[in-house]
Design a protein around this motif. Sequence first.
Motif, short mmCIF file in Angstrom:
data_model
loop_
_atom_site.label_atom_id
_atom_site.label_comp_id
_atom_site.label_asym_id
_atom_site.label_seq_id
_atom_site.Cartn_x
_atom_site.Cartn_y
_atom_site.Cartn_z
N TRP A 273 45.24 58.80 52.49
CA TRP A 273 46.46 58.04 52.77
C TRP A 273 46.94 57.32 51.52
CZ3 TRP A 273 42.36 58.48 56.11
CH2 TRP A 273 42.64 59.13 57.31
N SER A 274 48.21 57.46 51.22
CA SER A 274 48.79 56.82 50.03
C SER A 274 49.53 55.55 50.45
CB SER A 274 49.74 57.79 49.32
OG SER A 274 50.75 58.22 50.20
N GLN A 275 49.74 54.69 49.47
CA GLN A 275 50.52 53.48 49.70
C GLN A 275 52.00 53.85 49.78
OE1 GLN A 275 49.54 50.31 50.16
NE2 GLN A 275 47.37 50.78 49.91
N ASP A 276 52.77 53.12 50.57
CA ASP A 276 54.22 53.32 50.59
C ASP A 276 54.82 52.88 49.26
OD1 ASP A 276 54.21 54.25 53.21
OD2 ASP A 276 54.54 52.25 54.07
N LYS A 277 55.99 53.39 48.95
CA LYS A 277 56.67 53.05 47.70
C LYS A 277 56.84 51.53 47.58
CE LYS A 277 60.77 54.13 44.99
NZ LYS A 277 61.98 54.95 44.90
N HIS A 278 56.45 51.00 46.42
CA HIS A 278 56.55 49.58 46.09
C HIS A 278 55.66 48.68 46.96
CE1 HIS A 278 59.60 50.55 43.23
NE2 HIS A 278 60.43 50.98 44.16
N HIS A 279 54.66 49.25 47.59
CA HIS A 279 53.68 48.47 48.35
C HIS A 279 52.32 48.65 47.69
CE1 HIS A 279 56.83 48.54 51.40
NE2 HIS A 279 56.24 47.45 51.89
N GLY A 280 51.42 47.71 47.92
CA GLY A 280 50.12 47.80 47.28
C GLY A 280 49.02 47.10 48.05
N TYR A 281 47.87 47.13 47.45
CA TYR A 281 46.66 46.55 48.02
C TYR A 281 45.81 46.06 46.86
CZ TYR A 281 41.99 46.40 50.06
OH TYR A 281 40.75 45.99 50.47
N VAL A 282 45.26 44.85 46.98
CA VAL A 282 44.39 44.29 45.93
C VAL A 282 43.11 43.79 46.59
CG1 VAL A 282 44.13 42.46 44.22
CG2 VAL A 282 46.32 43.60 44.48
N GLN A 283 41.99 44.05 45.96
CA GLN A 283 40.71 43.58 46.48
C GLN A 283 39.86 43.06 45.32
OE1 GLN A 283 38.52 46.13 49.22
NE2 GLN A 283 36.68 45.74 48.02
N LEU A 284 39.28 41.88 45.50
CA LEU A 284 38.32 41.34 44.55
C LEU A 284 36.96 41.37 45.24
CD1 LEU A 284 40.37 38.28 43.27
CD2 LEU A 284 40.12 40.51 42.18
N SER A 285 35.93 41.79 44.53
CA SER A 285 34.61 41.89 45.15
C SER A 285 33.53 41.50 44.16
CB SER A 285 34.37 43.30 45.68
OG SER A 285 34.36 44.23 44.61
N GLY A 286 32.34 41.33 44.68
CA GLY A 286 31.20 41.01 43.85
C GLY A 286 29.94 41.60 44.42
N THR A 287 29.03 42.00 43.55
CA THR A 287 27.73 42.51 43.97
C THR A 287 26.64 41.87 43.12
OG1 THR A 287 27.84 44.41 42.47
CG2 THR A 287 28.61 44.76 44.72
N TYR A 288 25.46 41.79 43.70
CA TYR A 288 24.30 41.25 42.99
C TYR A 288 23.14 42.22 43.19
CZ TYR A 288 20.12 38.51 42.06
OH TYR A 288 18.92 38.08 41.57
N ILE A 289 22.51 42.62 42.09
CA ILE A 289 21.31 43.44 42.14
C ILE A 289 20.26 42.74 41.31
CG2 ILE A 289 20.27 45.67 41.55
CD1 ILE A 289 23.11 46.87 41.72
N GLY A 290 19.09 42.54 41.86
CA GLY A 290 17.98 41.95 41.13
C GLY A 290 16.70 42.65 41.51
N TYR A 291 15.86 42.95 40.54
CA TYR A 291 14.60 43.63 40.85
C TYR A 291 13.54 43.32 39.80
CZ TYR A 291 16.41 47.08 37.53
OH TYR A 291 16.93 47.68 36.42
#
Length: 174
Positions: free
Chosen positions: A22-40
């Motif tokens: 599925w594509s975004q409509d013309k001049h529409h968008g989506y933004v996501q900020l995320s974070g991950t943590y890996i420790g071993y």
Amino acid sequence: MEKILSLLFLCNSVCAFAGGPWSQDKHHGYVQLSGTYIGYDHRYINNQNFSDIMHKVTDVTLQGYCEYGISNRFTLIANIPFKLQNIQPNNAIDSSDTRYYNGSLTGFGNISVSGKYRFLNKKLVAAAHLRIDARSFAENQSIGLRTGYPEYGIAPSLSLGRGGDRWFAYAEAG
């Protein structure tokens, strides 16, 4: 710091979803900020046995992801990871031994830019994708850390999907 990371994980699990064909409509968008943590500080051997390793390694990745519809069929996508890494001798190891690494590294991971072109929009939706990964990374060989791969990447793929009012499913090959 742990409370902030927990809050980021909670927020991202609620708003994360897959784009598939599925594509975004013309001049529409989506933004996501995320974070991950890996420790071993252990490694898996076999039969659920673990073994201490010489180092404790942590990797925190903060990532920005955005999609923007250039047209109703073509979507431009960007993914920008920023990494904070740390390596230190495991507690069971003598930290004065020069064979063991100790230090931190911060920098961008492999930044990627993608294009998605939806060429079918009937009961089934189909799209072609092309992702290009930049050779963007930080490296410190003296402590054994790197924030990305030291190469460019190109990843073409095709996806096919179908959705209803409360569900969607898709498959992707590339």
